[in-house]
Design an enzyme around this catalytic site. Structure first.
Site, PDB file in Angstrom:
ATOM      1  N   HIS A  25      82.422  -3.570  54.264  1.00 14.48           N
ATOM      2  CA  HIS A  25      81.675  -2.625  55.097  1.00 14.48           C
ATOM      3  C   HIS A  25      81.632  -1.193  54.544  1.00 14.48           C
ATOM      4  O   HIS A  25      81.800  -0.224  55.292  1.00 14.48           O
ATOM      5  CB  HIS A  25      82.251  -2.607  56.514  1.00 14.48           C
TER       6      HIS A  25
ATOM      7  N   HIS B 271      76.959  -2.891  63.664  1.00 18.28           N
ATOM      8  CA  HIS B 271      78.094  -3.777  63.975  1.00 18.28           C
ATOM      9  C   HIS B 271      78.446  -3.779  65.468  1.00 18.28           C
ATOM     10  O   HIS B 271      79.617  -3.855  65.835  1.00 18.28           O
ATOM     11  CB  HIS B 271      79.296  -3.346  63.132  1.00 18.28           C
TER      12      HIS B 271
ATOM     13  N   GLU C 258      75.103  -9.311  63.016  1.00 19.41           N
ATOM     14  CA  GLU C 258      74.876  -8.257  62.025  1.00 19.41           C
ATOM     15  C   GLU C 258      73.766  -8.724  61.090  1.00 19.41           C
ATOM     16  O   GLU C 258      74.003  -9.486  60.159  1.00 19.41           O
ATOM     17  CB  GLU C 258      76.172  -7.993  61.248  1.00 19.41           C
TER      18      GLU C 258
HETATM   19  C1  GLA Z   1      82.532  -8.454  60.005  1.00 22.31           C
HETATM   20  C2  GLA Z   1      83.337  -9.271  59.084  1.00 22.31           C
HETATM   21  C3  GLA Z   1      84.562  -9.705  59.775  1.00 22.31           C
HETATM   22  C4  GLA Z   1      85.355  -8.501  60.237  1.00 22.31           C
HETATM   23  C5  GLA Z   1      84.517  -7.677  61.139  1.00 22.31           C
HETATM   24  C6  GLA Z   1      85.250  -6.421  61.529  1.00 22.31           C
HETATM   25  O1  GLA Z   1      81.974  -9.192  61.004  1.00 22.31           O
HETATM   26  O2  GLA Z   1      82.639 -10.384  58.556  1.00 22.31           O
HETATM   27  O3  GLA Z   1      85.343 -10.477  58.912  1.00 22.31           O
HETATM   28  O4  GLA Z   1      85.718  -7.737  59.144  1.00 22.31           O
HETATM   29  O5  GLA Z   1      83.297  -7.371  60.502  1.00 22.31           O
HETATM   30  O6  GLA Z   1      86.523  -6.678  62.020  1.00 22.31           O
END
Ligand code: GLA
Length: 389
Positions: free
Chosen positions: A140, A214, A351
């Site tokens: 991220h 997110h 997402e």
């Molecule tokens: C995304 C990732 C997850 C986790 C979340 C945040 O969805 O794929 O593995 O890192 O973000 O916790």
């Protein structure tokens, strides 16, 4: 640059069948009332930068509160089948919560949503090294991604809706990524109860980019338990299986005959505890679903219906995929709005994005943004209702 894939007619038909229980048109429109956008102080960052909260309200009373810290959707109040409003996104009551450690509640994620294996990729023959903030991988955007930046903001009431425009310049080398990148994210709340997110960017050097949002949804209302009973349909006949570090293996696996088949609506919890290696690796769903598309442009990605409240969320996107994440890492240690401990599966994320680790998978749709090219991506969250059970 418009990087989209195609959908098959068959899948479109299947998806429409999945949405057969027709949700209604926007609720509670009181003709004549106008939408509004207001701004209030939200606090200061640790470095003393002031941050604001923008309240976008449409004529039906739907209200989105968004801060220019991380472009975070702080709250989103939508009506249920009886016209009762509730906040359907997880998060905190104040800026302080967002300044601490949290799993990207409501945030704009970038430069690269999801993981880049071993925090490394090559572009034009040069290797770039990113911060490893998720085991040996980069997640991220790194240590200080778009979710932790203060964006410049302008808010206006326009004929198409209540509009918040956020801008951020990510400097060359930030978090290890090449190129000065100018990013614009526009949130538009329409009178049809749609919250549209338009992303645009340009760079002065070739780079990679995969922006998303997110937000964790709970259509019964945030803090009101888990989302396992909410029904989801995802317009995907394939997904990308992962290894133990949640990096795609490169395979595009058919969902048919697996717990990943959401082509017809199914409770999120129906198969989540199945004896399945992918579910074990993800601790639930934490996977990239490849959307079935016929052509470029906005296409339906997913639809979630809450039988308790009758709220329906339809997600449309120009992106080729969506990460479906079921809040697997929430474990009750985070106290969210109203002091509620957010337990595992208290929210789900959709997402919309390109596939994780694409820079290391030449066969995946490209996430390269070339100097001078225009990056564009749109996702729409449509809030509707169906009869509650
Ligand atoms: C995304 C990732 C997850 C986790 C979340 C945040 O969805 O794929 O593995 O890192 O973000 O916790």
């Amino acid at each position: 640059m418009h990087r989209t894939l195609s959908i098959t007619c068959l899948a479109a038909v299947i998806f429409c069948a999945a949405c057969a229980k027709r949700p209604s048109e926007p609720q509670g429109a009181s003709q004549g009332e106008k939408g509004s956008v207001t701004k209030q102080e939200f606090g200061k960052t640790a470095q003393g930068q002031p941050v604001d909260l923008y309240i976008l309200k449409n004529r039906n009373g739907v209200e989105a509160a968004i801060t220019n810290y991380g472009g975070i959707v702080v709250s989103l109040r939508t009506p249920d089948a009886k016209g009762q409003f509730a906040d359907v996104v997880l998060g905190f009551d104040n800026l302080q919560g967002y300044l601490g450690e949290h799993p990207y509640f409501g945030a704009i994620v970038g430069r690269y949503g999801n993981r880049i294996a071993k925090g490394k990729f090559s572009l034009n023959g040069k290797t770039y090294t990113l911060a490893k903030n998720n085991g040996e991988n980069s997640l991220h955007g790194g240590l200080k991604g778009f979710d932790k930046q203060v964006w410049s903001a302008t808010a206006e009431s326009k004929p198409e809706g209540q509009v918040l425009t956020l801008k951020y310049r990510s400097a060359d080398g930030e978090e290890g990524y090449p190129g000065n990148l100018d990013v614009t994210v526009v949130y538009t709340l329409t009178d049809d109860n749609d919250l549209k997110i338009d992303y645009a960017a340009t760079t002065d050097q070739d780079t990679v980019l995969n922006i998303t949002n997110h937000t964790y949804f709970n259509l019964t209302g945030q803090g009101k338990g888990d989302v396992l009973g909410q029904q989801i349909a995802i317009n995907s006949s394939r997904f990308t299986p992962v290894d133990a570090g949640l990096i795609p293996t490169g395979e595009l696996k058919p969902v048919a005959g697996t717990p990943f088949d959401f082509r017809n609506p199914k409770a999120i919890g129906k198969d989540i505890a199945a004896d399945d290696l992918q579910l074990k690796l993800g601790k639930g769903y934490d996977h990239n679903f490849v959307l079935d598309r016929k052509d470029e442009g906005l296409a339906p990605a997913a639809e979630v219906t809450d039988p308790v409240s009758g709220r329906v969320l339809q997600v449309w996107t120009t992106e080729p995929a969506t990460q479906f994440y079921t809040g697997n890492f929430l474990d009750g240690t985070i106290k969210g709005k109203g002091g509620v401990a957010y337990q595992q599966r208290f929210g789900f994320c959709l997402e919309t994005q390109h596939y994780p680790d694409s820079p290391n998978h030449p066969a995946f749709p490209t996430t390269t943004l070339k100097a001078g090219q225009q990056y564009k991506s749109t996702t729409v969250w449509k809030f509707r209702t169906a009869a509650a059970q």
